[in-house]
Motif scaffolding. Sequence first.
Motif, PDB file in Angstrom:
ATOM      1  N   LEU A   1       1.916   7.807 -13.082  1.00  0.00           N
ATOM      2  CA  LEU A   1       1.108   8.964 -13.539  1.00  0.00           C
ATOM      3  C   LEU A   1      -0.148   8.506 -12.976  1.00  0.00           C
ATOM      4  CD1 LEU A   1       0.914  11.654 -14.775  1.00  0.00           C
ATOM      5  CD2 LEU A   1       0.714  10.611 -17.001  1.00  0.00           C
ATOM      6  N   VAL A   2      -0.724   7.618 -13.505  1.00  0.00           N
ATOM      7  CA  VAL A   2      -2.023   7.067 -13.020  1.00  0.00           C
ATOM      8  C   VAL A   2      -2.307   7.227 -11.535  1.00  0.00           C
ATOM      9  CG1 VAL A   2      -3.896   5.148 -13.003  1.00  0.00           C
ATOM     10  CG2 VAL A   2      -2.390   5.515 -14.939  1.00  0.00           C
ATOM     11  N   VAL A   3      -1.522   6.832 -10.840  1.00  0.00           N
ATOM     12  CA  VAL A   3      -1.531   6.844  -9.513  1.00  0.00           C
ATOM     13  C   VAL A   3      -1.907   8.161  -8.854  1.00  0.00           C
ATOM     14  CG1 VAL A   3      -0.256   6.443  -7.022  1.00  0.00           C
ATOM     15  CG2 VAL A   3      -0.366   4.623  -8.758  1.00  0.00           C
ATOM     16  N   LEU A   4      -0.944   9.065  -9.445  1.00  0.00           N
ATOM     17  CA  LEU A   4      -1.060  10.678  -9.045  1.00  0.00           C
ATOM     18  C   LEU A   4      -2.442  11.121  -9.458  1.00  0.00           C
ATOM     19  CD1 LEU A   4       2.500  11.836  -9.682  1.00  0.00           C
ATOM     20  CD2 LEU A   4       1.237  11.526  -7.473  1.00  0.00           C
ATOM     21  N   ILE A   5      -2.850  10.766 -10.556  1.00  0.00           N
ATOM     22  CA  ILE A   5      -4.239  11.242 -10.999  1.00  0.00           C
ATOM     23  C   ILE A   5      -5.358  10.676 -10.300  1.00  0.00           C
ATOM     24  CG2 ILE A   5      -6.064  11.111 -12.970  1.00  0.00           C
ATOM     25  CD1 ILE A   5      -3.446  11.085 -15.019  1.00  0.00           C
ATOM     26  N   LEU A   6      -5.233   9.504  -9.851  1.00  0.00           N
ATOM     27  CA  LEU A   6      -6.220   8.922  -9.018  1.00  0.00           C
ATOM     28  C   LEU A   6      -6.414   9.703  -7.435  1.00  0.00           C
ATOM     29  CD1 LEU A   6      -6.073   5.214  -9.683  1.00  0.00           C
ATOM     30  CD2 LEU A   6      -7.846   6.851 -10.294  1.00  0.00           C
ATOM     31  N   TRP A   7      -5.120   9.925  -7.015  1.00  0.00           N
ATOM     32  CA  TRP A   7      -5.005  10.624  -5.689  1.00  0.00           C
ATOM     33  C   TRP A   7      -5.439  12.118  -5.966  1.00  0.00           C
ATOM     34  CZ3 TRP A   7      -4.567   9.404  -0.790  1.00  0.00           C
ATOM     35  CH2 TRP A   7      -3.934   8.148  -0.431  1.00  0.00           C
ATOM     36  N   ALA A   8      -5.291  12.411  -7.166  1.00  0.00           N
ATOM     37  CA  ALA A   8      -6.006  14.107  -7.356  1.00  0.00           C
ATOM     38  C   ALA A   8      -7.490  13.802  -7.411  1.00  0.00           C
ATOM     39  CB  ALA A   8      -5.327  14.757  -8.477  1.00  0.00           C
ATOM     40  N   LEU A   9      -8.012  12.913  -8.066  1.00  0.00           N
ATOM     41  CA  LEU A   9      -9.479  12.581  -8.324  1.00  0.00           C
ATOM     42  C   LEU A   9     -10.111  12.573  -6.937  1.00  0.00           C
ATOM     43  CD1 LEU A   9      -9.718  10.878 -11.347  1.00  0.00           C
ATOM     44  CD2 LEU A   9     -10.523  13.097 -11.060  1.00  0.00           C
TER      45      LEU A   9
ATOM     46  N   ALA B   1       0.720  -1.113   0.042  1.00  0.00           N
ATOM     47  CA  ALA B   1      -0.171  -0.012  -0.014  1.00  0.00           C
ATOM     48  C   ALA B   1       0.942   1.396   0.049  1.00  0.00           C
ATOM     49  CB  ALA B   1      -0.748  -0.082   1.222  1.00  0.00           C
ATOM     50  N   SER B   2       2.048   1.270   0.489  1.00  0.00           N
ATOM     51  CA  SER B   2       2.763   2.453   0.657  1.00  0.00           C
ATOM     52  C   SER B   2       3.386   2.834  -0.655  1.00  0.00           C
ATOM     53  CB  SER B   2       3.799   2.248   1.929  1.00  0.00           C
ATOM     54  OG  SER B   2       4.706   1.365   1.398  1.00  0.00           O
ATOM     55  N   GLU B   3       3.354   1.846  -1.428  1.00  0.00           N
ATOM     56  CA  GLU B   3       4.010   2.033  -2.762  1.00  0.00           C
ATOM     57  C   GLU B   3       3.255   2.823  -3.644  1.00  0.00           C
ATOM     58  OE1 GLU B   3       5.024  -1.779  -4.259  1.00  0.00           O
ATOM     59  OE2 GLU B   3       6.682  -2.010  -2.954  1.00  0.00           O
ATOM     60  N   TYR B   4       1.840   2.874  -3.288  1.00  0.00           N
ATOM     61  CA  TYR B   4       0.832   3.764  -4.039  1.00  0.00           C
ATOM     62  C   TYR B   4       0.579   5.052  -3.535  1.00  0.00           C
ATOM     63  CZ  TYR B   4       0.711  -0.660  -6.874  1.00  0.00           C
ATOM     64  OH  TYR B   4       0.941  -1.311  -7.784  1.00  0.00           O
ATOM     65  N   MET B   5       1.298   5.461  -2.410  1.00  0.00           N
ATOM     66  CA  MET B   5       1.192   6.804  -1.940  1.00  0.00           C
ATOM     67  C   MET B   5       1.650   7.930  -2.824  1.00  0.00           C
ATOM     68  SD  MET B   5      -0.441   6.162   0.788  1.00  0.00           S
ATOM     69  CE  MET B   5      -0.402   7.438   1.851  1.00  0.00           C
ATOM     70  N   PRO B   6       1.101   9.183  -2.839  1.00  0.00           N
ATOM     71  CA  PRO B   6       1.622  10.126  -3.779  1.00  0.00           C
ATOM     72  C   PRO B   6       3.129  10.455  -3.892  1.00  0.00           C
ATOM     73  CG  PRO B   6      -0.376  10.731  -2.573  1.00  0.00           C
ATOM     74  CD  PRO B   6       0.005   9.642  -2.048  1.00  0.00           C
ATOM     75  N   SER B   7       3.586  10.036  -2.555  1.00  0.00           N
ATOM     76  CA  SER B   7       5.247  10.631  -2.630  1.00  0.00           C
ATOM     77  C   SER B   7       5.990   9.619  -3.234  1.00  0.00           C
ATOM     78  CB  SER B   7       5.537  10.757  -1.210  1.00  0.00           C
ATOM     79  OG  SER B   7       5.434   9.660  -0.495  1.00  0.00           O
ATOM     80  N   GLU B   8       5.682   8.336  -3.217  1.00  0.00           N
ATOM     81  CA  GLU B   8       6.455   7.321  -3.949  1.00  0.00           C
ATOM     82  C   GLU B   8       6.226   7.404  -5.412  1.00  0.00           C
ATOM     83  OE1 GLU B   8       8.857   4.153  -4.464  1.00  0.00           O
ATOM     84  OE2 GLU B   8       8.335   5.195  -2.466  1.00  0.00           O
TER      85      GLU B   8
END
Length: 70
Positions: free
Chosen positions: A47-55, A21-28
Amino acid sequence: MMLLALPQLMSVVGAEWLKTASEYMPSEAGTVLMTQDSDPYSGGTALVVLILWALAAIVGGYAVLRRRDA
């Protein structure tokens, strides 16, 4: 500030699912994009991970605004 330290704290605990789970945090994901590293995933996935966090932040903010706004 806690969001920056959370991935390191999650990986120290020792549970494998927390490390994943920590691998999918925005900082990582940001680190993967900035360094163009392919560990633990590719730049496209980062990029997809960051977009999902933003959404998630936008949807959460919208829900709070709808609930509290008169």
